[in-house]
Design a protein around this motif. Structure first.
Motif, PDB file in Angstrom:
ATOM      1  N   LEU A 180      -5.298  -1.760  -1.704  1.00  0.00           N
ATOM      2  CA  LEU A 180      -5.712  -2.649  -0.619  1.00  0.00           C
ATOM      3  C   LEU A 180      -7.112  -3.194  -0.907  1.00  0.00           C
ATOM      4  O   LEU A 180      -7.359  -4.401  -0.846  1.00  0.00           O
ATOM      5  CB  LEU A 180      -5.699  -1.885   0.709  1.00  0.00           C
ATOM      6  CG  LEU A 180      -6.290  -2.637   1.897  1.00  0.00           C
ATOM      7  CD1 LEU A 180      -5.351  -3.738   2.346  1.00  0.00           C
ATOM      8  CD2 LEU A 180      -6.572  -1.689   3.050  1.00  0.00           C
TER       9      LEU A 180
ATOM     10  N   ASN B 234       0.810  -1.227   0.000  1.00  0.00           N
ATOM     11  CA  ASN B 234       0.000   0.000   0.000  1.00  0.00           C
ATOM     12  C   ASN B 234       0.839   1.271   0.000  1.00  0.00           C
ATOM     13  O   ASN B 234       0.365   2.314   0.406  1.00  0.00           O
ATOM     14  CB  ASN B 234      -1.002  -0.027   1.157  1.00  0.00           C
ATOM     15  CG  ASN B 234      -0.314  -0.023   2.514  1.00  0.00           C
ATOM     16  OD1 ASN B 234       0.904   0.010   2.607  1.00  0.00           O
ATOM     17  ND2 ASN B 234      -1.097  -0.048   3.583  1.00  0.00           N
TER      18      ASN B 234
ATOM     19  N   PRO C 192       3.859   2.314   6.237  1.00  0.00           N
ATOM     20  CA  PRO C 192       3.239   3.512   6.823  1.00  0.00           C
ATOM     21  C   PRO C 192       3.601   4.799   6.076  1.00  0.00           C
ATOM     22  O   PRO C 192       4.763   5.026   5.731  1.00  0.00           O
ATOM     23  CB  PRO C 192       3.810   3.540   8.241  1.00  0.00           C
ATOM     24  CG  PRO C 192       4.153   2.115   8.539  1.00  0.00           C
ATOM     25  CD  PRO C 192       4.604   1.537   7.226  1.00  0.00           C
TER      26      PRO C 192
ATOM     27  N   CYS D 267      -1.185   3.584  -2.493  1.00  0.00           N
ATOM     28  CA  CYS D 267      -2.531   4.069  -2.173  1.00  0.00           C
ATOM     29  C   CYS D 267      -3.295   3.064  -1.341  1.00  0.00           C
ATOM     30  O   CYS D 267      -2.885   1.920  -1.187  1.00  0.00           O
ATOM     31  CB  CYS D 267      -3.315   4.309  -3.468  1.00  0.00           C
ATOM     32  SG  CYS D 267      -3.561   2.803  -4.430  1.00  0.00           S
ATOM     33  N   GLY D 268      -4.430   3.522  -0.851  1.00  0.00           N
ATOM     34  CA  GLY D 268      -5.348   2.634  -0.156  1.00  0.00           C
ATOM     35  C   GLY D 268      -6.239   1.881  -1.132  1.00  0.00           C
ATOM     36  O   GLY D 268      -6.843   0.868  -0.781  1.00  0.00           O
ATOM     37  N   THR D 269      -6.307   2.384  -2.358  1.00  0.00           N
ATOM     38  CA  THR D 269      -7.118   1.724  -3.379  1.00  0.00           C
ATOM     39  C   THR D 269      -6.658   0.291  -3.603  1.00  0.00           C
ATOM     40  O   THR D 269      -7.458  -0.626  -3.676  1.00  0.00           O
ATOM     41  CB  THR D 269      -7.050   2.509  -4.704  1.00  0.00           C
ATOM     42  OG1 THR D 269      -7.879   3.658  -4.575  1.00  0.00           O
ATOM     43  CG2 THR D 269      -7.534   1.684  -5.882  1.00  0.00           C
TER      44      THR D 269
ATOM     45  N   ILE E 252      -0.411  -8.598   2.343  1.00  0.00           N
ATOM     46  CA  ILE E 252      -0.392  -7.136   2.353  1.00  0.00           C
ATOM     47  C   ILE E 252       0.922  -6.677   2.965  1.00  0.00           C
ATOM     48  O   ILE E 252       1.255  -7.073   4.086  1.00  0.00           O
ATOM     49  CB  ILE E 252      -1.512  -6.565   3.252  1.00  0.00           C
ATOM     50  CG1 ILE E 252      -2.876  -7.133   2.897  1.00  0.00           C
ATOM     51  CG2 ILE E 252      -1.500  -5.043   3.231  1.00  0.00           C
ATOM     52  CD1 ILE E 252      -3.550  -6.493   1.770  1.00  0.00           C
TER      53      ILE E 252
ATOM     54  N   ASP F 238       2.357  -3.510   4.423  1.00  0.00           N
ATOM     55  CA  ASP F 238       1.844  -2.218   4.907  1.00  0.00           C
ATOM     56  C   ASP F 238       3.016  -1.279   5.171  1.00  0.00           C
ATOM     57  O   ASP F 238       3.817  -1.504   6.075  1.00  0.00           O
ATOM     58  CB  ASP F 238       1.040  -2.502   6.183  1.00  0.00           C
ATOM     59  CG  ASP F 238       0.455  -1.249   6.800  1.00  0.00           C
ATOM     60  OD1 ASP F 238       0.405  -0.203   6.128  1.00  0.00           O
ATOM     61  OD2 ASP F 238       0.027  -1.327   7.983  1.00  0.00           O
TER      62      ASP F 238
END
Ligand code: SF4
Ligand code: SF4
Ligand code: SF4
Lengths: 412, 375
Positions: free
Chosen positions: A133, A126, A153, A129-131, A149, A151
């Motif tokens: 995800l 991610n 930050p 973007c959050g898209t 995933i 992640d």
């Protein structure tokens, strides 16, 4: 970039980049290989464009990029049609058009390559973007395959020690995920070798982009959009290293021979955000018509920005920072620093920002960025509202007028 | 003022309430947008956490900073920050959630001019030990930053105390929801919504007193008057902040009996264990265990299952989805949630809300048609 040769124009012929045909060959082979993976007993992983592909290569898994596929859909002008397919399935028209087009095509299989090879696993980072995800969660339900995933930050101010620890822990979780689903152990020597090739390719990609610091530029951002595909998809392979070396040689040769991509380059522009895939040709001609060359962009350079600071670390260790610090995973002020550096490096006269309604992390904040660029650097900046794949969000007449007006101010 | 009137007046103008109350108490106020903002830490620091709910007014100043394709909570929130209506804030905290809030944080920090700004970049995954550890680390960093910024110390004891306060408040809100579910007619249709708004914006000590008094005043329904004869629905979504559609729905013949909204049941869902050794781990565990927000990652079908369970448990006839236009995380989940409901034979209605809810007449017709379909 479709090369519809109509008439033989020696001037145009001279300016064509020869490596293009090699690139097409590599990409075709790659897609054939990916499509035939099942029969050969090889695994396919879908991965996000900013995701760490190196462990996949090291594990002999074929990486497939739905975003690259999205770009192909856009360039083939099939975006609106496939997006509508997803909208009928209940996906809002306001969602990212890469995601919509790809979700649509997973069902319809009417896209440029008749559907992507189906995944055995999904790897989503991610850092862009959050898209992605949500998109990968959708794919995980649809194909019923495991999802990893990573992640990373978001960096508003600094990359903290706790974030570093967290991402590194996940890199090892990622490797165990691959080991579980490939039924094989990671060969760490091979991993470091892939890492070395990846770094080399990334350096070469940076050098390729750097050739545009030369005046006149031997290629433009529109070419970079095309040549980008390999650094995204096959980073960490020898093929990619060889290809970018070939391309770099050609570009240097063009510099030596004084071949410019835009014949009478007078204005040098910086492009921000993703390409408008279904209008690259039109935009390229439009700017060239004003003797303007897009000499750099924040999009393709995001991959050269992924050069790890090794500092004696292993590639895997260095990766956690590299992958977290990518261009759109940082705050507007940090983005400004990068843009300011590019403006200087490529000696840019103006900036063109694509306000891309698909991509919120890239586009929201552009208004402030633009203000900072104009106030602090005095560089005129144009914003055009469009979308990278969904051509329903492109107003040609409006954009045409805005570009003309902008170029007039640059000229005066 | 009786508690209900107090809640209503706060709901009606939270900013006015905050301004006046701040004058009386001198308490500093920290704004926040999302249910992942660690309110307990803010409370433990002696500050007052204040939920930002966008703006009811027109959006003008935010247009210079944000494109139109951005949800109205983010646009409205920025508008309020720029036009002075949040002048009582001492700062704001942004826990990382969606792409829009992430950029809002930057824009806010660069333009809004409040004394303090915090980013608590929580993990997006909420399903692994490393994510939990990272969450605890981020909470610790936030605690330190808060303490430094306001020149206080936030001891473990203070955090435990705040956890206790919040658990009590959450228990009360949970009771309120249970009461309404059992007997929807006990309250006016929008009462619970107003109380929920008040819960997120009022100075928490005052809210705690008022909600206690309010619940004590609720008469058990001996005469069975609370049976409204209306159908039962659940709200799902959608909306980090959500509009008042309860009256209208009641007129159309349905009571809202539960929801999975952040400004609703998700606000009080999940107790924080009070018997641990690390209060921040206790805070993290509530976030890790609570049903996930679509901007976060957990089990990929948990929201669908939870929604179906909720409908069954609440004996509701259907679900109304409230989605805010341009809200990516929720829009991505909608098709699969709807599919889960369809497969369970539960009817649903999708309501997409732009800057303002659709005109009343139009909404009424849609509600009536939907309610007619319900069992
Ligand atoms: S275009 Fe933007 S929103 Fe869409 S996948 Fe890429 S980074 Fe994410
Ligand atoms: S829906 Fe998600 S982003 Fe919105 S307030 Fe709730 S937790 Fe935060
Ligand atoms: S409503 Fe959606 S887009 Fe807006 S802040 Fe909440 S999660 Fe983000």
């Amino acid at each position: 970039m479709a090369e519809n040769e109509k008439k033989h124009d020696p001037e145009k012929e001279k300016r064509k980049i020869q490596a293009v045909s090699r690139m097409k060959e590599i990409m075709t082979d790659y897609y054939i290989e990916a499509k035939g993976a099942r029969e050969k007993g090889r695994k396919v992983a879908w991965i996000t464009s900013g995701g760490p592909v190196e462990p996949l290569i090291a594990m002999d898994v074929i990486p497939v990029y739905p975003e690259n596929h999205g770009a192909m859909i856009g360039a083939s002008k099939m975006g609106a049609q496939l997006c509508e397919q997803a909208e009928e399935m209940g996906y809002s028209r306001d969602l990212c058009s890469y995601a919509r087009a790809d979700i649509g095509d997973a069902v319809a299989k009417t896209g440029p390559i008749g559907g992507l090879p189906e995944p055995d696993m999904l790897v989503c980072c991610n850092n862009i973007c959050g898209t992605v995800l949500k998109w990968y969660e959708t794919a995980a339900r649809f194909f019923n395959v495991p999802l990893f995933i990573l992640d990373t930050p978001f960096i508003h101010r600094e990359f903290t020690d706790s974030a570093r620890k967290y991402v590194l822990a996940q890199i090892y979780e990622y490797i165990s995920f691959l080991e579980t689903h490939c039924g094989r152990k990671m060969d760490y020597e091979r991993m470091e070798e892939v890492g070395r090739l990846s770094v080399e390719a990334t350096q070469l990609w940076q050098s390729v982009l750097d050739t545009c610091a030369h005046k006149p530029a031997p290629m433009t951002a529109f070419d970079a959009f095309f040549h980008l595909a390999l650094i995204v998809t096959l980073r960490g392979t020898q093929v990619t290293v060889d290809y970018y070396r070939q391309l770099l040689d050609e570009l240097n040769d063009r510099i030596d021979r004084g071949i410019a991509m835009v014949p009478n380059e007078k204005y040098r522009l910086l492009w921000d955000n993703l390409p408008v895939w279904y209008r690259t040709r039109w935009l390229s001609d439009k700017f060239a018509g004003h003797d303007a060359a897009l000499v750099a962009d924040t999009y393709t350079s995001a991959w050269s920005g992924m050069l790890p600071e090794m500092n004696g670390q292993s590639f895997l260790e260095a990766m956690s920072e590299t992958y977290t610090k990518v261009y759109i995973n940082i705050s507007i002020d940090r983005m400004f620093d990068i843009v300011a550096g590019m403006i200087q490096k490529y000696d840019v006269d103006g900036m063109v920002m694509h306000s891309n309604r698909s991509c919120k992390p890239y586009s929201l904040g552009q208004y402030d960025l633009r203000q900072m660029i104009m106030d602090r650097l005095g560089v005129p900046t144009l914003i055009i509202e469009a979308d990278m794949v969904d051509e329903r969000n492109f107003s040609e007449s409006q954009i045409d007028t805005r570009i003309d007006a902008f170029m007039e101010t640059l000229k005066s | 003022m009786n508690p209900l009137d107090r809640f209503k007046s706060v709901w009606n103008d939270p900013n006015d309430y905050a301004r006046k109350r701040k004058q009386q108490t001198g308490r500093k106020i920290l704004g926040y947008f999302c249910s992942y903002a660690p309110e307990e830490l803010i409370h433990a620091a002696g500050l007052w956490p204040f939920r930002l709910l966008g703006t009811k007014g027109e959006i003008r100043m935010a247009d210079t900073h944000l494109q139109s394709y951005c949800c109205s909570l983010v646009r409205g929130g920025l508008e309020a920050a720029l036009n002075g209506s949040l002048d009582f804030l001492d700062g704001a905290v942004f826990p990382h959630t969606c792409d829009s809030i992430q950029r809002l944080s930057d824009i806010w920090r660069l333009n809004a001019g409040f004394a303090h700004h915090f980013d608590a970049v929580l993990p997006v995954r909420l399903d692994t030990p490393s994510a939990r550890q990272y969450m605890i680390d981020v909470l610790n960093e936030f605690r330190q930053e808060l303490a430094d910024a306001f020149g206080t110390e936030i001891s473990d004891d203070a955090v435990w105390q705040a956890i206790g306060d919040y658990n009590r408040i959450r228990e009360k809100l949970s009771t309120l929801y249970e009461l309404r579910s059992r007997a929807p007619g006990l309250f006016d249709p929008s009462t619970v919504h107003r109380i929920m708004t008040a819960a997120m914006v009022m100075e928490r000590r005052e809210f705690s007193e008022q909600i206690t008094a309010f619940l004590e005043g609720v008469e058990p329904d001996a005469a069975g008057r609370s049976d409204t004869g209306r159908k039962r629905v659940v709200l799902s979504g959608g909306i980090c902040t959500h509009p008042d559609i309860y009256e209208l729905l009641a007129r159309a013949g349905a009571d809202v009996v539960w929801d999975d909204l952040c400004t609703g049941a998700r606000y009080f869902e999940g107790r924080i264990a009070e018997d641990g050794t690390d209060p921040l781990a206790a805070l993290a565990d509530r976030y890790m265990e609570r049903t996930v927000c679509p901007a976060k990652h957990q089990d990929i079908t948990v929201r669908g299952r939870a929604l179906v369970d909720m409908v069954r448990h609440q004996q509701a006839g259907g679900v109304i989805f409230l989605l805010l236009k341009f809200c990516d995380p929720h829009a991505f989940d909608y098709p699969y949630l709807k599919k889960f409901l369809d497969e369970a034979g539960i009817p649903s209605l999708l309501l997409e809300i732009e800057e303002q809810p659709p005109p009343e007449g139009q909404l009424m017709t849609r509600f009536e048609t939907f309610v007619d379909m319900l069992a």
